[in-house]
Write a protein that holds these residues in place. Structure first.
Motif, PDB file in Angstrom:
ATOM      1  N   GLN A 105       0.828  -1.208   0.000  1.00 41.84           N
ATOM      2  CA  GLN A 105       0.000   0.000   0.000  1.00 41.84           C
ATOM      3  C   GLN A 105       0.862   1.257   0.000  1.00 41.84           C
ATOM      4  O   GLN A 105       0.352   2.369  -0.109  1.00 41.84           O
ATOM      5  CB  GLN A 105      -0.954   0.002   1.200  1.00 41.84           C
ATOM      6  N   LEU A 106       2.169   1.074   0.140  1.00 39.51           N
ATOM      7  CA  LEU A 106       3.106   2.202   0.123  1.00 39.51           C
ATOM      8  C   LEU A 106       3.869   2.268  -1.189  1.00 39.51           C
ATOM      9  O   LEU A 106       4.042   3.339  -1.767  1.00 39.51           O
ATOM     10  CB  LEU A 106       4.085   2.054   1.290  1.00 39.51           C
ATOM     11  N   THR A 107       4.340   1.109  -1.642  1.00 43.56           N
ATOM     12  CA  THR A 107       5.203   1.085  -2.829  1.00 43.56           C
ATOM     13  C   THR A 107       5.176  -0.296  -3.471  1.00 43.56           C
ATOM     14  O   THR A 107       4.541  -1.219  -2.962  1.00 43.56           O
ATOM     15  CB  THR A 107       6.653   1.479  -2.431  1.00 43.56           C
ATOM     16  N   ASP A 153       2.826  15.748   0.351  1.00 39.81           N
ATOM     17  CA  ASP A 153       1.534  15.622   1.044  1.00 39.81           C
ATOM     18  C   ASP A 153       1.673  15.189   2.499  1.00 39.81           C
ATOM     19  O   ASP A 153       0.754  15.377   3.294  1.00 39.81           O
ATOM     20  CB  ASP A 153       0.665  14.551   0.350  1.00 39.81           C
ATOM     21  N   ASN A 154       2.796  14.549   2.823  1.00 41.55           N
ATOM     22  CA  ASN A 154       2.941  13.996   4.171  1.00 41.55           C
ATOM     23  C   ASN A 154       3.807  14.852   5.098  1.00 41.55           C
ATOM     24  O   ASN A 154       4.030  14.482   6.245  1.00 41.55           O
ATOM     25  CB  ASN A 154       3.550  12.589   4.085  1.00 41.55           C
ATOM     26  N   ILE A 155       4.269  15.998   4.607  1.00 42.20           N
ATOM     27  CA  ILE A 155       5.156  16.826   5.437  1.00 42.20           C
ATOM     28  C   ILE A 155       4.490  17.187   6.766  1.00 42.20           C
ATOM     29  O   ILE A 155       5.097  17.077   7.839  1.00 42.20           O
ATOM     30  CB  ILE A 155       5.606  18.091   4.668  1.00 42.20           C
ATOM     31  N   PHE A 212       2.319  15.653   8.439  1.00 45.63           N
ATOM     32  CA  PHE A 212       2.279  14.490   9.341  1.00 45.63           C
ATOM     33  C   PHE A 212       3.589  14.384  10.121  1.00 45.63           C
ATOM     34  O   PHE A 212       3.594  14.218  11.347  1.00 45.63           O
ATOM     35  CB  PHE A 212       2.005  13.225   8.523  1.00 45.63           C
ATOM     36  N   TYR A 213       4.712  14.521   9.429  1.00 37.46           N
ATOM     37  CA  TYR A 213       6.010  14.361  10.099  1.00 37.46           C
ATOM     38  C   TYR A 213       6.348  15.567  10.981  1.00 37.46           C
ATOM     39  O   TYR A 213       7.084  15.425  11.975  1.00 37.46           O
ATOM     40  CB  TYR A 213       7.106  14.092   9.056  1.00 37.46           C
ATOM     41  N   GLU A 214       5.803  16.717  10.644  1.00 38.66           N
ATOM     42  CA  GLU A 214       6.066  17.899  11.474  1.00 38.66           C
ATOM     43  C   GLU A 214       5.492  17.734  12.885  1.00 38.66           C
ATOM     44  O   GLU A 214       5.987  18.352  13.831  1.00 38.66           O
ATOM     45  CB  GLU A 214       5.492  19.152  10.792  1.00 38.66           C
ATOM     46  N   GLU A 268       9.671   3.322   5.227  1.00 36.51           N
ATOM     47  CA  GLU A 268       8.479   2.478   4.998  1.00 36.51           C
ATOM     48  C   GLU A 268       7.417   2.559   6.089  1.00 36.51           C
ATOM     49  O   GLU A 268       7.088   1.567   6.751  1.00 36.51           O
ATOM     50  CB  GLU A 268       8.917   1.018   4.786  1.00 36.51           C
ATOM     51  N   VAL A 269       6.902   3.766   6.269  1.00 35.60           N
ATOM     52  CA  VAL A 269       5.801   3.969   7.214  1.00 35.60           C
ATOM     53  C   VAL A 269       4.484   3.857   6.448  1.00 35.60           C
ATOM     54  O   VAL A 269       4.253   4.589   5.480  1.00 35.60           O
ATOM     55  CB  VAL A 269       5.900   5.358   7.873  1.00 35.60           C
ATOM     56  N   VAL A 270       3.639   2.951   6.876  1.00 32.95           N
ATOM     57  CA  VAL A 270       2.344   2.779   6.201  1.00 32.95           C
ATOM     58  C   VAL A 270       1.350   2.118   7.153  1.00 32.95           C
ATOM     59  O   VAL A 270       1.717   1.274   7.964  1.00 32.95           O
ATOM     60  CB  VAL A 270       2.497   1.965   4.890  1.00 32.95           C
ATOM     61  N   TYR A 294      -7.551   1.032   8.347  1.00 32.13           N
ATOM     62  CA  TYR A 294      -7.263   1.348   9.755  1.00 32.13           C
ATOM     63  C   TYR A 294      -6.737   2.772   9.933  1.00 32.13           C
ATOM     64  O   TYR A 294      -6.332   3.137  11.028  1.00 32.13           O
ATOM     65  CB  TYR A 294      -6.232   0.362  10.304  1.00 32.13           C
ATOM     66  N   ARG A 295      -6.732   3.566   8.873  1.00 36.67           N
ATOM     67  CA  ARG A 295      -6.182   4.924   8.998  1.00 36.67           C
ATOM     68  C   ARG A 295      -7.110   5.814   9.820  1.00 36.67           C
ATOM     69  O   ARG A 295      -8.303   5.560   9.911  1.00 36.67           O
ATOM     70  CB  ARG A 295      -5.942   5.526   7.601  1.00 36.67           C
ATOM     71  N   GLY A 296      -6.540   6.858  10.402  1.00 40.56           N
ATOM     72  CA  GLY A 296      -7.332   7.802  11.197  1.00 40.56           C
ATOM     73  C   GLY A 296      -7.579   7.333  12.624  1.00 40.56           C
ATOM     74  O   GLY A 296      -8.395   7.909  13.335  1.00 40.56           O
TER      75      GLY A 296
HETATM   76  C1  LIG Z   1       0.566   8.690   6.480  1.00 40.83           C
HETATM   77  C2  LIG Z   1      -0.119   7.555   7.229  1.00 40.83           C
HETATM   78  C3  LIG Z   1       0.938   6.563   7.711  1.00 40.83           C
HETATM   79  C4  LIG Z   1      -0.850   8.117   8.444  1.00 40.83           C
HETATM   80  O1  LIG Z   1      -1.402   7.034   9.160  1.00 40.83           O
HETATM   81  P1  LIG Z   1      -2.769   7.168   9.999  1.00 40.83           P
HETATM   82  O2  LIG Z   1      -2.830   5.998  10.923  1.00 40.83           O
HETATM   83  O3  LIG Z   1      -3.924   7.377   9.107  1.00 40.83           O
HETATM   84  O4  LIG Z   1      -2.497   8.507  10.792  1.00 40.83           O
HETATM   85  P2  LIG Z   1      -3.077   8.906  12.200  1.00 40.83           P
HETATM   86  O5  LIG Z   1      -4.460   8.410  12.392  1.00 40.83           O
HETATM   87  O6  LIG Z   1      -2.071   8.510  13.222  1.00 40.83           O
HETATM   88  O7  LIG Z   1      -3.117  10.473  12.024  1.00 40.83           O
HETATM   89  C5  LIG Z   1      -2.293  11.248  12.771  1.00 40.83           C
HETATM   90  C6  LIG Z   1      -2.528  12.680  12.521  1.00 40.83           C
HETATM   91  O8  LIG Z   1      -1.853  13.016  11.345  1.00 40.83           O
HETATM   92  C7  LIG Z   1      -2.758  13.590  10.441  1.00 40.83           C
HETATM   93  N1  LIG Z   1      -2.396  13.067   9.157  1.00 40.83           N
HETATM   94  C8  LIG Z   1      -2.555  11.828   8.692  1.00 40.83           C
HETATM   95  N2  LIG Z   1      -2.047  11.740   7.452  1.00 40.83           N
HETATM   96  C9  LIG Z   1      -1.565  12.976   7.152  1.00 40.83           C
HETATM   97  C10 LIG Z   1      -0.915  13.538   6.033  1.00 40.83           C
HETATM   98  N3  LIG Z   1      -0.663  12.820   4.954  1.00 40.83           N
HETATM   99  N4  LIG Z   1      -0.570  14.839   6.094  1.00 40.83           N
HETATM  100  C11 LIG Z   1      -0.816  15.574   7.168  1.00 40.83           C
HETATM  101  N5  LIG Z   1      -1.429  15.113   8.276  1.00 40.83           N
HETATM  102  C12 LIG Z   1      -1.784  13.820   8.247  1.00 40.83           C
HETATM  103  C13 LIG Z   1      -4.132  13.160  10.871  1.00 40.83           C
HETATM  104  O9  LIG Z   1      -5.096  14.114  10.494  1.00 40.83           O
HETATM  105  C14 LIG Z   1      -3.968  13.087  12.364  1.00 40.83           C
HETATM  106  O10 LIG Z   1      -4.090  14.368  12.941  1.00 40.83           O
HETATM  107  P3  LIG Z   1      -4.737  14.537  14.397  1.00 40.83           P
HETATM  108  O11 LIG Z   1      -3.843  13.794  15.319  1.00 40.83           O
HETATM  109  O12 LIG Z   1      -4.706  16.015  14.609  1.00 40.83           O
HETATM  110  O13 LIG Z   1      -6.096  13.949  14.303  1.00 40.83           O
HETATM  111  C15 LIG Z   1      -1.180   6.839   6.348  1.00 40.83           C
HETATM  112  O14 LIG Z   1      -2.061   7.801   5.827  1.00 40.83           O
HETATM  113  C16 LIG Z   1      -0.596   6.020   5.210  1.00 40.83           C
HETATM  114  O15 LIG Z   1      -0.241   4.864   5.400  1.00 40.83           O
HETATM  115  N6  LIG Z   1      -0.517   6.613   4.010  1.00 40.83           N
HETATM  116  C17 LIG Z   1      -0.045   5.900   2.812  1.00 40.83           C
HETATM  117  C18 LIG Z   1       1.422   5.585   2.885  1.00 40.83           C
HETATM  118  C19 LIG Z   1       2.272   6.828   3.082  1.00 40.83           C
HETATM  119  O16 LIG Z   1       2.088   7.838   2.440  1.00 40.83           O
HETATM  120  N7  LIG Z   1       3.229   6.699   4.038  1.00 40.83           N
HETATM  121  C20 LIG Z   1       4.153   7.756   4.315  1.00 40.83           C
HETATM  122  C21 LIG Z   1       5.344   7.628   3.426  1.00 40.83           C
HETATM  123  S1  LIG Z   1       6.311   9.107   3.384  1.00 40.83           S
END
Ligand SMILES: CC(C)(COP(=O)(O)OP(=O)(O)OC[C@H]1O[C@@H](n2cnc3c(N)ncnc32)[C@H](O)[C@@H]1OP(=O)(O)O)[C@@H](O)C(=O)NCCC(=O)NCCS
Length: 192
Positions: free
Chosen positions: A62-64, A168-170, A172-174, A129-131, A136-138
């Motif tokens: 689901q990531l790559t 798009d994920n910046i 999240f990591y911030e 490899e974070v996915v 189960y997301r959210g």
């Molecule tokens: C990115 C990913 C790992 C987040 O997992 P998740 O379990 O849905 O995230 P969480 O439920 O822990 O969300 C955590 C918080 O981050 C936010 N968030 C989730 N994805 C985000 C994104 N892409 N950008 C910004 N914020 C994000 C959520 O809104 C949530 O905010 P809150 O705590 O204020 O409610 C998931 O969306 C995923 O697997 N994406 C596809 C693979 C991917 O892109 N991986 C990253 C590779 S760089």
């Protein structure tokens, strides 16, 4: 393959205990829940040798692109990584999925550590490899994976931890304090 339980995991699960993620705004509805047991039936733990049959590569897909990885290839790579050390893949397992395998892998992330001469023979962490499975997301599982990996890199005394991500994920990591670096990431790709 060795069959004793302690040798079937990539690294010592004790390294994941007592991690405190409150500074990242992570809290639980029930005081019995912890970062490694965040919901009933959900566990976060080191990658294990039998996780291939629990769908580890399905969630990576689901990531790559995963390519052709069968049980034998997974086992060979697992053993090689374990022998090399410095690989810390964690998985999220839903133990209540009734699939005849004893559980389903629904998320993952890996900390890889590089040994350096610079910075006084420092260690550098890389998040890879974070996915989380789309179903189960959210549920803050992604935050738990990142928080645990980040705190693991801190406790293992990395001088810095880095990652590459899509724009798009910046945001999240911030959440965890990662900042965009002015240095550019370059690559030479030999194949897909
Ligand atoms: C990115 C990913 C790992 C987040 O997992 P998740 O379990 O849905 O995230 P969480 O439920 O822990 O969300 C955590 C918080 O981050 C936010 N968030 C989730 N994805 C985000 C994104 N892409 N950008 C910004 N914020 C994000 C959520 O809104 C949530 O905010 P809150 O705590 O204020 O409610 C998931 O969306 C995923 O697997 N994406 C596809 C693979 C991917 O892109 N991986 C990253 C590779 S760089």
């Amino acid at each position: 393959m060795p069959s004793d339980k302690s040798s079937s995991v990539m690294f010592d699960a004790a390294l994941l205990q007592d991690v405190n993620l409150t500074k990242y705004g992570i809290s639980f509805k029930d005081e019995k829940q912890t970062p490694t047991n965040p919901e009933p039936g959900i566990v976060i733990r080191p990658l294990a040798a039998d996780d291939f049959e629990k769908g580890y590569t399905d969630v990576l897909a689901q990531l790559t692109k995963v390519g052709e990885v069968d049980q034998a290839a997974f086992t060979a790579r697992f053993e090689a990584m374990k022998k090399a050390g410095f690989y810390y893949p964690i998985v999220v397992e839903d133990t209540q999925v009734d699939n005849g395998k004893g559980g389903k892998i629904i998320g993952t992330g890996t900390l890889e550590i590089e040994q350096k001469f610079i910075h006084s023979c420092a260690l550098r962490g890389r998040v890879e490899e974070v996915v989380v499975d789309s179903e189960y997301r959210g549920r803050q599982l992604g935050k738990l994976i990142l928080g645990i990996i980040t705190e693991l890199s801190r406790s293992l005394k990395c001088y810095k931890t880095t990652l590459e991500c899509k724009l798009d994920n910046i945001a999240f990591y911030e959440i965890f304090g990662y900042k965009e670096d002015p240095e550019k990431f370059m690559q030479l790709r030999f194949r897909d």
